[in-house]
Enzyme design. Structure first.
Site, PDB file in Angstrom:
ATOM      1  N   GLU A  53       8.462   7.108  -4.230  1.00  0.00           N
ATOM      2  CA  GLU A  53       8.408   6.770  -2.806  1.00  0.00           C
ATOM      3  C   GLU A  53       7.161   7.344  -2.142  1.00  0.00           C
ATOM      4  OE1 GLU A  53      10.245   4.768  -1.092  1.00  0.00           O
ATOM      5  OE2 GLU A  53      11.972   4.412  -2.384  1.00  0.00           O
ATOM      6  N   GLU A  87       2.710   2.368   9.096  1.00  0.00           N
ATOM      7  CA  GLU A  87       1.748   3.405   9.425  1.00  0.00           C
ATOM      8  C   GLU A  87       2.216   4.786   8.970  1.00  0.00           C
ATOM      9  OE1 GLU A  87      -0.797   4.907  13.237  1.00  0.00           O
ATOM     10  OE2 GLU A  87       0.681   3.297  13.530  1.00  0.00           O
TER      11      GLU A  87
END
Lengths: 229, 229
Positions: free
Chosen positions: A62, A115
């Site tokens: 991740e 973002e």
DNA sequence: TCAAAAGTGTTTGGATTACACCCATGG
DNA sequence: CCATGGGTGTAATCCAAACACTTTTGA
């Protein structure tokens, strides 16, 4: 495999609290969520654990996918499993604790266009899920850790000044330290290599640069040495 | 709840490492398994987490069901999630760490007829799953904990002698301590209440009994006091 | 020459360690 | 009266904390 377990299962995720240090402050990496729930809110990088990967592997995957970070070392922080912590249903998350050299990971958009950004740990936006609680647990851990492990290894650039190192300790411990005592103690540990180099481009006397000696650290660690500050 | 997650999920269990202290040694509570896998082997009390209970609630429930233990305090130890750790398939376990007064829980058969017993932590039978690794993690934690928290509170009977307390520290730290220095230090913490009672039925001079002062402990804890030994 | 931060030792008090003998009790 | 553990003090050493001035450099 006749004895497989057949009841409803919670989902399991990992979340990574990544700390970095810049000139001003201690920072933590957050990702703006691109999906419900909490769309648009900030959260730690993380996601669901796959069936064929360990927890740490999931955390590394991740981190790479969402923030492009490949840290050398992850440490398990705590597992959060309160029943209502995720509106999607029962989700248990295993939180990881990561230290990186912030300079290696300047803010950039992640591959999937969500973002990512660094925030001062003392001044984050409102966080998704129970991530505020996770952050506070991580800060406690950091504060404890700094007392018996030389965390500068991972947070500072390869070459640094003693003042930078002292600032790191001061930021994490939230108190000032005496310069002379700090230097005495840290140098007495014999973990730092004094370089024949000084800072560049400062408008005052340039400070000498130092480097961590990983070999000595490993040796002392094995010998059960106490790095307490 | 349109965004529910629909992939295969690992199962989640809790396991409890329960420590107790008797006259000879530091003990850990094990249950003999009554089902496959590892039928007949010894393991920590534990089991699957239900959808409507928190991790700690699950640990408490299993402790009660399997060993009749209702401890005041549980501490999360670590989460073990290696892919092959359970032959039934993917099972992630959240381990808990518990200290009890062994005298309150004398060995007895659990309600479901599986056997529960206390074993010396240095000499357990071969354990099921990865429980040997869990035990070793728990022992490390205990060793760390003893240095900054007065664990005697939970492991000793309400009234105890200073020698008993010292033995506890010696067993956990795996080294001998100086009697005079130990007493000086522990009494200086001002956590013990000296009673007007002495041991009974010993064939030598009877030792004075002491009691922990919980009020003072809470106060000092809040003030950030350091219990290091 | 000024501003800004680098660099450097000594003293003091408190804490930790090492260490050995007499005391009380029951058998 | 003996065996067993209970109980006690002091001296030496180490470590932590407090503390202020001189040096170097660039602007």
């Amino acid at each position: 495999m006749s004895y497989t377990y057949e009841y409803p299962r919670p989902a399991v995720t990992v979340d990574c609290v990544v700390f970095g240090l810049d000139e001003e402050d201690l920072k933590v990496l957050l990702i703006q969520r691109g999906a419900e729930p909490f769309l648009g809110k900030w959260a730690f990088p993380g996601g669901f654990v796959q069936m064929d990967e360990s927890l740490e592997d999931a955390a590394r995957r991740e981190l790479e996918e969402e923030a492009g970070i490949r840290p050398s070392h992850l440490e398990q922080l705590y597992t959060f499993g309160t029943v209502g912590r995720d509106p999607r249903g029962r989700v248990i998350t295993v939180a990881y604790f990561v230290l990186v050299k912030l300079s290696d990971y300047r803010p950039r958009a992640a591959s999937d266009a969500r973002e990512a950004a660094w925030f001062s740990v003392w001044d984050t936006p409102k966080l998704a899920f129970d991530h505020a609680e996770i952050l506070s647990t991580a800060l406690q851990r950091l504060k404890g850790k700094v007392r018996y492990q030389p965390i500068g290894f991972e947070l500072l650039p390869p070459k640094f000044t003693l003042t930078q190192l002292q600032r790191l300790y001061e930021v994490v411990l939230e108190r000032t330290l005496d310069k002379r005592n700090f230097r005495k103690k840290i140098l007495a540990m014999d973990l730092l290599e004094e370089l024949d180099e000084v800072e560049q481009d400062v408008s005052h006397r340039a400070a000498r640069l130092y480097r961590f000696d990983h070999r000595k650290y490993k040796q002392l660690e094995k010998a059960g040495f106490n790095f307490e500050l």
